[in-house]
Design an enzyme around this catalytic site. Structure first.
Site, PDB file in Angstrom:
ATOM      1  N   GLU A  83      49.962 -15.031  64.215  1.00  0.00           N
ATOM      2  CA  GLU A  83      50.224 -13.909  63.317  1.00  0.00           C
ATOM      3  C   GLU A  83      49.802 -14.289  61.896  1.00  0.00           C
ATOM      4  OE1 GLU A  83      54.489 -13.278  62.068  1.00  0.00           O
ATOM      5  OE2 GLU A  83      54.865 -14.162  64.029  1.00  0.00           O
ATOM      6  N   CYS A 120      55.941 -13.640  67.079  1.00  0.00           N
ATOM      7  CA  CYS A 120      56.087 -14.971  67.665  1.00  0.00           C
ATOM      8  C   CYS A 120      55.959 -14.997  69.186  1.00  0.00           C
ATOM      9  CB  CYS A 120      57.428 -15.569  67.254  1.00  0.00           C
ATOM     10  SG  CYS A 120      57.672 -15.644  65.470  1.00  0.00           S
ATOM     11  N   HIS A 244      63.059 -19.168  71.530  1.00  0.00           N
ATOM     12  CA  HIS A 244      62.272 -19.057  70.302  1.00  0.00           C
ATOM     13  C   HIS A 244      63.160 -19.502  69.153  1.00  0.00           C
ATOM     14  CE1 HIS A 244      60.024 -17.707  66.919  1.00  0.00           C
ATOM     15  NE2 HIS A 244      60.889 -16.750  66.627  1.00  0.00           N
ATOM     16  N   SER A 364      59.264 -10.462  66.667  1.00  0.00           N
ATOM     17  CA  SER A 364      59.770  -9.333  65.891  1.00  0.00           C
ATOM     18  C   SER A 364      58.886  -8.121  66.097  1.00  0.00           C
ATOM     19  CB  SER A 364      59.815  -9.702  64.407  1.00  0.00           C
ATOM     20  OG  SER A 364      60.774 -10.705  64.177  1.00  0.00           O
TER      21      SER A 364
END
Length: 445
Positions: A83, A120, A244, A364
Protein backbone atom coordinates in the site's frame (compact mmCIF):
# COMPACT_ATOMS: atom_id res chain seq x y z
CA UNK A 1 -5.49 -32.95 -2.97
CA UNK A 2 -1.84 -31.89 -3.19
CA UNK A 3 -0.73 -29.56 -0.41
CA UNK A 4 0.05 -25.99 -1.54
CA UNK A 5 1.63 -23.24 0.51
CA UNK A 6 4.83 -21.50 1.54
CA UNK A 7 8.00 -23.47 0.89
CA UNK A 8 10.47 -20.81 2.09
CA UNK A 9 10.63 -17.19 3.30
CA UNK A 10 13.17 -14.40 3.40
CA UNK A 11 12.94 -11.04 5.15
CA UNK A 12 14.55 -7.67 4.56
CA UNK A 13 14.12 -5.04 7.23
CA UNK A 14 14.80 -1.36 6.64
CA UNK A 15 18.43 -0.79 7.64
CA UNK A 16 17.72 2.00 10.13
CA UNK A 17 16.23 1.76 13.60
CA UNK A 18 14.56 4.24 15.96
CA UNK A 19 14.43 3.36 19.66
CA UNK A 20 10.98 4.41 20.85
CA UNK A 21 11.68 4.42 24.59
CA UNK A 22 15.15 5.99 24.57
CA UNK A 23 14.99 8.31 21.54
CA UNK A 24 11.39 8.98 20.47
CA UNK A 25 9.57 9.20 23.83
CA UNK A 26 11.76 11.94 25.38
CA UNK A 27 11.27 14.18 22.33
CA UNK A 28 7.50 13.74 22.63
CA UNK A 29 7.51 14.34 26.39
CA UNK A 30 6.00 10.89 26.90
CA UNK A 31 6.54 8.11 29.39
CA UNK A 32 8.40 5.35 27.52
CA UNK A 33 5.82 2.88 28.85
CA UNK A 34 3.27 4.49 26.54
CA UNK A 35 5.09 2.75 23.70
CA UNK A 36 6.70 -0.32 25.27
CA UNK A 37 3.72 -1.37 27.39
CA UNK A 38 0.76 0.42 25.80
CA UNK A 39 1.53 -0.13 22.12
CA UNK A 40 3.87 -3.04 22.80
CA UNK A 41 6.57 -1.57 20.56
CA UNK A 42 10.25 -1.04 21.33
CA UNK A 43 11.79 -0.06 17.99
CA UNK A 44 10.77 1.01 14.49
CA UNK A 45 12.55 0.18 11.25
CA UNK A 46 13.14 2.70 8.46
CA UNK A 47 14.65 2.60 4.97
CA UNK A 48 18.04 4.19 4.42
CA UNK A 49 18.49 6.84 1.74
CA UNK A 50 19.03 4.22 -0.99
CA UNK A 51 16.13 1.97 0.08
CA UNK A 52 12.45 1.84 -0.87
CA UNK A 53 9.74 -0.77 -1.41
CA UNK A 54 11.43 -2.01 -4.61
CA UNK A 55 14.90 -2.49 -3.13
CA UNK A 56 13.57 -4.12 0.04
CA UNK A 57 11.35 -6.47 -1.96
CA UNK A 58 14.08 -7.28 -4.49
CA UNK A 59 16.68 -7.90 -1.78
CA UNK A 60 14.35 -10.27 0.10
CA UNK A 61 13.47 -12.09 -3.14
CA UNK A 62 17.10 -12.35 -4.27
CA UNK A 63 18.22 -13.87 -0.99
CA UNK A 64 15.35 -16.30 -1.14
CA UNK A 65 16.20 -17.37 -4.69
CA UNK A 66 19.88 -17.74 -3.88
CA UNK A 67 19.23 -19.80 -0.76
CA UNK A 68 16.82 -22.11 -2.60
CA UNK A 69 18.96 -22.35 -5.74
CA UNK A 70 16.20 -20.90 -7.95
CA UNK A 71 16.55 -19.45 -11.42
CA UNK A 72 14.16 -17.21 -13.37
CA UNK A 73 12.87 -20.29 -15.22
CA UNK A 74 11.60 -21.68 -11.91
CA UNK A 75 9.39 -18.64 -11.30
CA UNK A 76 6.03 -18.53 -13.08
CA UNK A 77 4.49 -15.69 -11.15
CA UNK A 78 5.62 -12.59 -9.22
CA UNK A 79 3.00 -10.93 -7.05
CA UNK A 80 3.71 -7.86 -4.94
CA UNK A 81 1.40 -6.67 -2.20
CA UNK A 82 1.86 -3.08 -1.06
CA UNK A 83 0.00 0.00 0.00
CA UNK A 84 3.09 2.16 -0.55
CA UNK A 85 3.15 2.07 -4.36
CA UNK A 86 4.44 5.12 -6.21
CA UNK A 87 3.02 4.37 -9.68
CA UNK A 88 -0.69 4.13 -10.49
CA UNK A 89 -0.08 2.05 -13.62
CA UNK A 90 3.12 0.04 -13.54
CA UNK A 91 3.21 -2.61 -10.78
CA UNK A 92 6.08 -2.87 -8.32
CA UNK A 93 6.57 -6.49 -9.43
CA UNK A 94 7.97 -5.31 -12.78
CA UNK A 95 10.56 -3.14 -11.04
CA UNK A 96 11.56 -6.07 -8.82
CA UNK A 97 11.82 -8.41 -11.81
CA UNK A 98 14.02 -5.83 -13.51
CA UNK A 99 16.30 -5.75 -10.49
CA UNK A 100 16.61 -9.53 -10.38
CA UNK A 101 17.39 -9.69 -14.10
CA UNK A 102 20.55 -7.67 -13.36
CA UNK A 103 22.01 -10.59 -11.40
CA UNK A 104 20.63 -13.67 -13.18
CA UNK A 105 21.16 -15.16 -16.59
CA UNK A 106 17.80 -15.33 -18.29
CA UNK A 107 14.72 -13.26 -17.61
CA UNK A 108 11.20 -13.26 -16.18
CA UNK A 109 9.43 -12.44 -19.45
CA UNK A 110 7.35 -15.62 -19.11
CA UNK A 111 6.22 -14.81 -15.55
CA UNK A 112 2.83 -13.33 -14.74
CA UNK A 113 3.33 -10.15 -12.69
CA UNK A 114 0.88 -8.14 -10.67
CA UNK A 115 0.28 -5.89 -7.70
CA UNK A 116 -2.37 -6.35 -5.00
CA UNK A 117 -3.95 -3.56 -2.97
CA UNK A 118 -6.28 -3.95 -0.03
CA UNK A 119 -4.39 -2.28 2.79
CA UNK A 120 -2.56 -4.80 4.99
CA UNK A 121 -4.51 -7.89 3.92
CA UNK A 122 -3.13 -7.69 0.37
CA UNK A 123 -0.14 -9.84 1.34
CA UNK A 124 -2.45 -12.70 2.30
CA UNK A 125 -4.63 -12.12 -0.77
CA UNK A 126 -1.53 -12.40 -2.97
CA UNK A 127 -0.62 -15.60 -1.18
CA UNK A 128 -4.16 -16.90 -1.83
CA UNK A 129 -3.88 -15.97 -5.52
CA UNK A 130 -0.61 -17.88 -5.88
CA UNK A 131 -2.00 -20.96 -4.13
CA UNK A 132 -5.14 -20.92 -6.27
CA UNK A 133 -3.04 -20.54 -9.43
CA UNK A 134 -1.14 -23.70 -8.50
CA UNK A 135 -4.27 -25.61 -7.45
CA UNK A 136 -5.85 -24.73 -10.79
CA UNK A 137 -2.96 -26.43 -12.58
CA UNK A 138 -1.87 -23.32 -14.47
CA UNK A 139 1.65 -23.15 -13.02
CA UNK A 140 3.34 -25.65 -15.40
CA UNK A 141 5.56 -26.94 -12.61
CA UNK A 142 6.73 -23.49 -11.60
CA UNK A 143 6.43 -21.69 -8.27
CA UNK A 144 5.32 -18.19 -7.33
CA UNK A 145 7.22 -15.37 -5.68
CA UNK A 146 4.89 -13.48 -3.35
CA UNK A 147 6.41 -10.30 -1.92
CA UNK A 148 4.90 -7.99 0.70
CA UNK A 149 6.82 -4.71 0.82
CA UNK A 150 5.86 -1.47 2.53
CA UNK A 151 7.13 1.72 4.08
CA UNK A 152 4.58 2.61 6.75
CA UNK A 153 5.11 6.31 7.35
CA UNK A 154 2.71 8.68 9.14
CA UNK A 155 2.51 12.44 9.19
CA UNK A 156 4.81 13.91 11.82
CA UNK A 157 2.86 14.36 15.04
CA UNK A 158 0.19 11.85 14.04
CA UNK A 159 -0.95 9.40 16.73
CA UNK A 160 0.28 6.55 14.51
CA UNK A 161 3.82 7.92 14.19
CA UNK A 162 5.19 5.54 16.83
CA UNK A 163 3.90 2.50 14.91
CA UNK A 164 5.91 3.20 11.75
CA UNK A 165 8.01 0.53 10.10
CA UNK A 166 9.53 -0.59 6.82
CA UNK A 167 10.52 -3.92 5.36
CA UNK A 168 9.70 -6.75 2.99
CA UNK A 169 8.77 -10.42 3.25
CA UNK A 170 9.36 -12.68 0.23
CA UNK A 171 7.60 -16.06 0.09
CA UNK A 172 8.21 -18.96 -2.30
CA UNK A 173 4.87 -20.69 -2.96
CA UNK A 174 4.86 -24.27 -4.28
CA UNK A 175 3.25 -27.66 -4.12
CA UNK A 176 4.33 -29.86 -1.18
CA UNK A 177 5.78 -26.89 0.74
CA UNK A 178 8.43 -27.30 3.43
CA UNK A 179 7.16 -24.51 5.70
CA UNK A 180 3.33 -24.40 5.80
CA UNK A 181 0.44 -25.63 3.66
CA UNK A 182 -2.65 -23.41 3.49
CA UNK A 183 -6.10 -24.79 4.18
CA UNK A 184 -8.69 -24.68 1.43
CA UNK A 185 -11.17 -23.44 4.04
CA UNK A 186 -11.21 -19.69 4.58
CA UNK A 187 -13.36 -17.28 6.55
CA UNK A 188 -13.95 -13.65 5.63
CA UNK A 189 -15.42 -10.59 7.26
CA UNK A 190 -15.73 -7.56 4.99
CA UNK A 191 -17.54 -4.21 4.94
CA UNK A 192 -17.22 -0.77 3.36
CA UNK A 193 -15.40 1.19 6.08
CA UNK A 194 -13.41 4.42 6.35
CA UNK A 195 -11.28 3.54 9.35
CA UNK A 196 -7.95 4.06 7.54
CA UNK A 197 -7.44 5.31 4.00
CA UNK A 198 -5.13 7.25 1.69
CA UNK A 199 -7.22 9.13 -0.90
CA UNK A 200 -4.49 10.23 -3.33
CA UNK A 201 -2.09 10.89 -0.48
CA UNK A 202 0.98 9.23 0.97
CA UNK A 203 0.18 9.50 4.66
CA UNK A 204 -2.94 7.78 5.95
CA UNK A 205 -6.03 9.40 7.38
CA UNK A 206 -6.93 7.37 10.45
CA UNK A 207 -9.84 7.29 12.86
CA UNK A 208 -7.95 5.47 15.61
CA UNK A 209 -10.86 4.46 17.83
CA UNK A 210 -12.98 3.45 14.86
CA UNK A 211 -10.08 1.51 13.37
CA UNK A 212 -9.83 -0.71 16.46
CA UNK A 213 -13.59 -1.32 16.43
CA UNK A 214 -13.59 -2.25 12.74
CA UNK A 215 -10.55 -4.53 13.18
CA UNK A 216 -12.27 -6.44 15.96
CA UNK A 217 -15.64 -6.62 14.18
CA UNK A 218 -14.20 -7.94 10.92
CA UNK A 219 -11.98 -10.45 12.76
CA UNK A 220 -14.98 -11.83 14.62
CA UNK A 221 -16.98 -12.12 11.37
CA UNK A 222 -14.08 -13.93 9.71
CA UNK A 223 -13.80 -16.39 12.59
CA UNK A 224 -17.52 -17.16 12.49
CA UNK A 225 -17.34 -17.58 8.71
CA UNK A 226 -14.30 -19.87 9.00
CA UNK A 227 -16.09 -22.03 11.54
CA UNK A 228 -19.03 -22.38 9.14
CA UNK A 229 -16.80 -24.38 6.76
CA UNK A 230 -14.07 -25.78 9.01
CA UNK A 231 -15.98 -26.52 12.21
CA UNK A 232 -15.83 -24.87 15.60
CA UNK A 233 -12.44 -23.60 16.73
CA UNK A 234 -11.32 -24.60 20.21
CA UNK A 235 -8.83 -22.58 22.27
CA UNK A 236 -6.19 -25.35 22.25
CA UNK A 237 -6.75 -26.59 18.71
CA UNK A 238 -3.95 -24.56 17.09
CA UNK A 239 -0.32 -24.29 18.13
CA UNK A 240 -0.19 -20.54 17.48
CA UNK A 241 -2.54 -17.83 16.24
CA UNK A 242 -0.61 -15.16 14.28
CA UNK A 243 -2.66 -11.98 13.84
CA UNK A 244 -2.12 -8.96 11.65
CA UNK A 245 -0.03 -6.79 13.97
CA UNK A 246 -0.15 -3.03 13.38
CA UNK A 247 1.11 -2.95 16.96
CA UNK A 248 1.00 -5.67 19.62
CA UNK A 249 -1.47 -3.72 21.76
CA UNK A 250 -4.16 -4.21 19.12
CA UNK A 251 -3.47 -7.95 19.01
CA UNK A 252 -4.07 -8.10 22.76
CA UNK A 253 -7.61 -6.83 22.14
CA UNK A 254 -8.24 -9.26 19.28
CA UNK A 255 -6.83 -12.21 21.21
CA UNK A 256 -9.15 -11.62 24.16
CA UNK A 257 -12.13 -11.47 21.80
CA UNK A 258 -11.00 -14.70 20.09
CA UNK A 259 -10.52 -16.51 23.39
CA UNK A 260 -13.97 -15.48 24.61
CA UNK A 261 -15.47 -16.74 21.35
CA UNK A 262 -13.65 -20.09 21.34
CA UNK A 263 -14.48 -21.00 24.96
CA UNK A 264 -18.16 -20.16 24.58
CA UNK A 265 -20.27 -23.23 25.40
CA UNK A 266 -17.22 -25.29 26.40
CA UNK A 267 -15.95 -26.83 29.63
CA UNK A 268 -13.58 -23.87 29.95
CA UNK A 269 -16.51 -21.47 30.19
CA UNK A 270 -18.19 -23.78 32.69
CA UNK A 271 -15.06 -23.94 34.84
CA UNK A 272 -14.77 -20.14 34.85
CA UNK A 273 -18.44 -19.57 35.63
CA UNK A 274 -18.02 -20.00 39.38
CA UNK A 275 -15.61 -17.06 39.52
CA UNK A 276 -16.68 -14.67 36.76
CA UNK A 277 -20.06 -16.02 35.65
CA UNK A 278 -21.04 -17.28 32.23
CA UNK A 279 -20.68 -15.22 29.08
CA UNK A 280 -23.62 -12.84 28.56
CA UNK A 281 -25.99 -13.93 25.78
CA UNK A 282 -27.77 -11.35 23.70
CA UNK A 283 -31.23 -12.83 24.24
CA UNK A 284 -30.84 -12.35 27.98
CA UNK A 285 -30.92 -8.53 27.64
CA UNK A 286 -33.67 -6.13 26.68
CA UNK A 287 -31.43 -3.62 24.91
CA UNK A 288 -28.07 -3.51 23.13
CA UNK A 289 -26.47 -1.05 25.57
CA UNK A 290 -27.07 -3.32 28.57
CA UNK A 291 -25.70 -6.30 26.68
CA UNK A 292 -22.59 -4.32 25.65
CA UNK A 293 -21.98 -3.29 29.26
CA UNK A 294 -22.29 -6.91 30.41
CA UNK A 295 -19.87 -8.12 27.72
CA UNK A 296 -17.38 -5.42 28.68
CA UNK A 297 -17.53 -6.40 32.34
CA UNK A 298 -17.12 -10.08 31.48
CA UNK A 299 -14.08 -9.44 29.28
CA UNK A 300 -12.47 -7.23 31.93
CA UNK A 301 -12.77 -10.15 34.34
CA UNK A 302 -11.71 -12.74 31.77
CA UNK A 303 -8.44 -11.02 30.85
CA UNK A 304 -7.29 -11.26 34.49
CA UNK A 305 -7.89 -14.99 34.73
CA UNK A 306 -4.80 -17.25 34.83
CA UNK A 307 -6.45 -19.54 32.25
CA UNK A 308 -6.54 -16.72 29.72
CA UNK A 309 -3.08 -15.42 30.59
CA UNK A 310 -1.57 -18.88 30.13
CA UNK A 311 -3.35 -19.31 26.79
CA UNK A 312 -2.14 -15.89 25.60
CA UNK A 313 1.44 -16.61 26.69
CA UNK A 314 1.41 -19.91 24.80
CA UNK A 315 -0.48 -19.12 21.61
CA UNK A 316 -0.24 -15.36 21.01
CA UNK A 317 2.72 -13.71 22.71
CA UNK A 318 5.34 -15.72 20.74
CA UNK A 319 3.93 -14.25 17.50
CA UNK A 320 4.89 -10.69 18.49
CA UNK A 321 8.66 -10.89 19.04
CA UNK A 322 9.62 -9.57 15.59
CA UNK A 323 6.92 -6.92 15.21
CA UNK A 324 7.68 -5.29 18.55
CA UNK A 325 11.17 -4.54 17.25
CA UNK A 326 10.39 -3.40 13.69
CA UNK A 327 6.96 -1.74 13.85
CA UNK A 328 4.14 -2.07 11.34
CA UNK A 329 5.03 -3.49 7.93
CA UNK A 330 1.45 -3.24 6.62
CA UNK A 331 1.15 -6.10 4.09
CA UNK A 332 4.02 -8.02 5.68
CA UNK A 333 2.93 -7.79 9.31
CA UNK A 334 0.94 -11.02 9.64
CA UNK A 335 3.71 -12.88 7.81
CA UNK A 336 6.21 -11.62 10.39
CA UNK A 337 3.85 -12.90 13.08
CA UNK A 338 3.90 -16.37 11.51
CA UNK A 339 7.70 -16.32 11.34
CA UNK A 340 7.95 -15.15 14.93
CA UNK A 341 5.80 -18.07 16.08
CA UNK A 342 7.83 -20.62 14.12
CA UNK A 343 11.07 -19.07 15.36
CA UNK A 344 9.81 -19.39 18.94
CA UNK A 345 9.03 -23.08 18.38
CA UNK A 346 12.50 -23.68 16.92
CA UNK A 347 14.20 -21.91 19.84
CA UNK A 348 12.29 -24.10 22.25
CA UNK A 349 12.94 -27.34 20.30
CA UNK A 350 9.25 -27.89 19.72
CA UNK A 351 8.47 -30.26 16.88
CA UNK A 352 5.68 -28.51 15.01
CA UNK A 353 5.55 -30.76 11.94
CA UNK A 354 1.94 -31.72 11.29
CA UNK A 355 0.54 -29.19 13.77
CA UNK A 356 -1.63 -26.27 12.67
CA UNK A 357 -1.53 -22.52 13.14
CA UNK A 358 -4.54 -20.25 12.69
CA UNK A 359 -3.66 -17.14 10.69
CA UNK A 360 -5.78 -14.00 11.05
CA UNK A 361 -5.14 -11.29 8.43
CA UNK A 362 -6.73 -7.86 8.23
CA UNK A 363 -6.80 -4.85 5.95
CA UNK A 364 -8.48 -1.54 6.67
CA UNK A 365 -11.30 -0.52 4.44
CA UNK A 366 -12.06 -3.28 5.58
CA UNK A 367 -11.60 -7.04 5.38
CA UNK A 368 -10.35 -9.87 7.55
CA UNK A 369 -9.42 -13.39 6.51
CA UNK A 370 -8.83 -16.43 8.70
CA UNK A 371 -7.40 -19.70 7.47
CA UNK A 372 -5.46 -22.62 8.91
CA UNK A 373 -1.94 -23.68 7.96
CA UNK A 374 -0.35 -27.07 8.51
CA UNK A 375 3.34 -26.94 9.40
CA UNK A 376 5.50 -28.92 6.99
CA UNK A 377 8.15 -31.53 7.66
CA UNK A 378 10.95 -29.19 6.58
CA UNK A 379 9.86 -26.17 8.63
CA UNK A 380 12.80 -26.28 11.05
CA UNK A 381 15.43 -26.19 8.31
CA UNK A 382 13.73 -23.21 6.69
CA UNK A 383 13.44 -21.27 9.95
CA UNK A 384 17.04 -22.04 10.92
CA UNK A 385 18.15 -20.62 7.55
CA UNK A 386 16.62 -17.23 8.37
CA UNK A 387 18.66 -14.55 10.07
CA UNK A 388 15.95 -12.02 10.88
CA UNK A 389 17.14 -11.22 14.40
CA UNK A 390 20.72 -10.84 13.17
CA UNK A 391 19.42 -8.30 10.64
CA UNK A 392 17.46 -6.51 13.35
CA UNK A 393 20.56 -6.26 15.54
CA UNK A 394 22.70 -4.94 12.67
CA UNK A 395 20.53 -1.88 11.95
CA UNK A 396 21.90 1.64 12.34
CA UNK A 397 20.45 3.36 15.44
CA UNK A 398 19.11 6.80 14.60
CA UNK A 399 19.23 9.90 16.75
CA UNK A 400 16.02 11.91 16.75
CA UNK A 401 17.52 14.57 14.47
CA UNK A 402 18.57 11.85 12.04
CA UNK A 403 15.08 10.34 12.19
CA UNK A 404 13.60 13.70 11.19
CA UNK A 405 15.88 13.81 8.15
CA UNK A 406 15.01 10.21 7.21
CA UNK A 407 11.30 11.02 7.42
CA UNK A 408 11.78 14.02 5.12
CA UNK A 409 13.73 11.85 2.68
CA UNK A 410 10.87 9.37 2.30
CA UNK A 411 8.13 11.98 2.39
CA UNK A 412 7.09 12.15 -1.28
CA UNK A 413 6.24 15.84 -0.94
CA UNK A 414 9.77 16.67 0.24
CA UNK A 415 12.13 13.97 -1.03
CA UNK A 416 14.92 15.73 0.81
CA UNK A 417 18.51 14.88 0.08
CA UNK A 418 20.05 12.50 2.59
CA UNK A 419 23.48 10.93 2.81
CA UNK A 420 23.17 7.21 3.53
CA UNK A 421 23.92 6.01 7.05
CA UNK A 422 24.95 2.53 5.89
CA UNK A 423 27.18 1.31 3.10
CA UNK A 424 25.39 -0.84 0.49
CA UNK A 425 26.87 -4.28 0.01
CA UNK A 426 25.49 -7.19 -2.00
CA UNK A 427 22.13 -5.48 -2.42
CA UNK A 428 19.91 -3.54 -4.79
CA UNK A 429 19.73 0.21 -4.27
CA UNK A 430 17.67 3.13 -5.54
CA UNK A 431 19.89 4.91 -8.04
CA UNK A 432 17.97 8.00 -9.15
CA UNK A 433 15.45 8.99 -11.80
CA UNK A 434 15.07 8.13 -15.46
CA UNK A 435 13.91 10.20 -18.41
CA UNK A 436 10.20 9.50 -17.77
CA UNK A 437 10.47 10.25 -14.06
CA UNK A 438 10.78 6.55 -13.32
CA UNK A 439 12.87 5.23 -10.46
CA UNK A 440 16.06 3.43 -11.43
CA UNK A 441 17.91 0.71 -9.55
CA UNK A 442 21.22 -1.11 -9.60
CA UNK A 443 22.96 -3.91 -7.76
CA UNK A 444 25.96 -3.08 -5.56
CA UNK A 445 28.41 -5.89 -4.88
Amino acid sequence: MTAVGIDAVEVWTGKLSLDLAETFAPEQGDDPAKYTKGLGLHESSFPDAHEDIVTMGANAAYRLMERKGLTPDDVGRIDVATESAFDNSKPVSTYIAGCLEQVYDGDFHHANKGERKFACIAGTQSLDDACNWIRAGRHRGRGALVIASDTALYERGDAGEATQGAGAVAMWVTEDPSLVALSVEQGHGSADETDFLKPNQQFPSVDGKRSIQVYLARMREALVDFESVAGEVGPEEYAYAPFHTPYPGMVRKAALLAYRHTIRGTDVEDDLAGDIGRQPRRDEYDDEAAFDDAIRDYMDALKERPEYREWYATHIDPTLAISERVGNWYTGSVHLARLSALHHAAENDRDLAGEEVLVASYGSGAQAEIHAETVGEGWREEIDALSIFDRIESRYDLTFAEYERVHDRHNHAKQAELEAFTTPEDEFIFDGWGGMNERTYRYVE
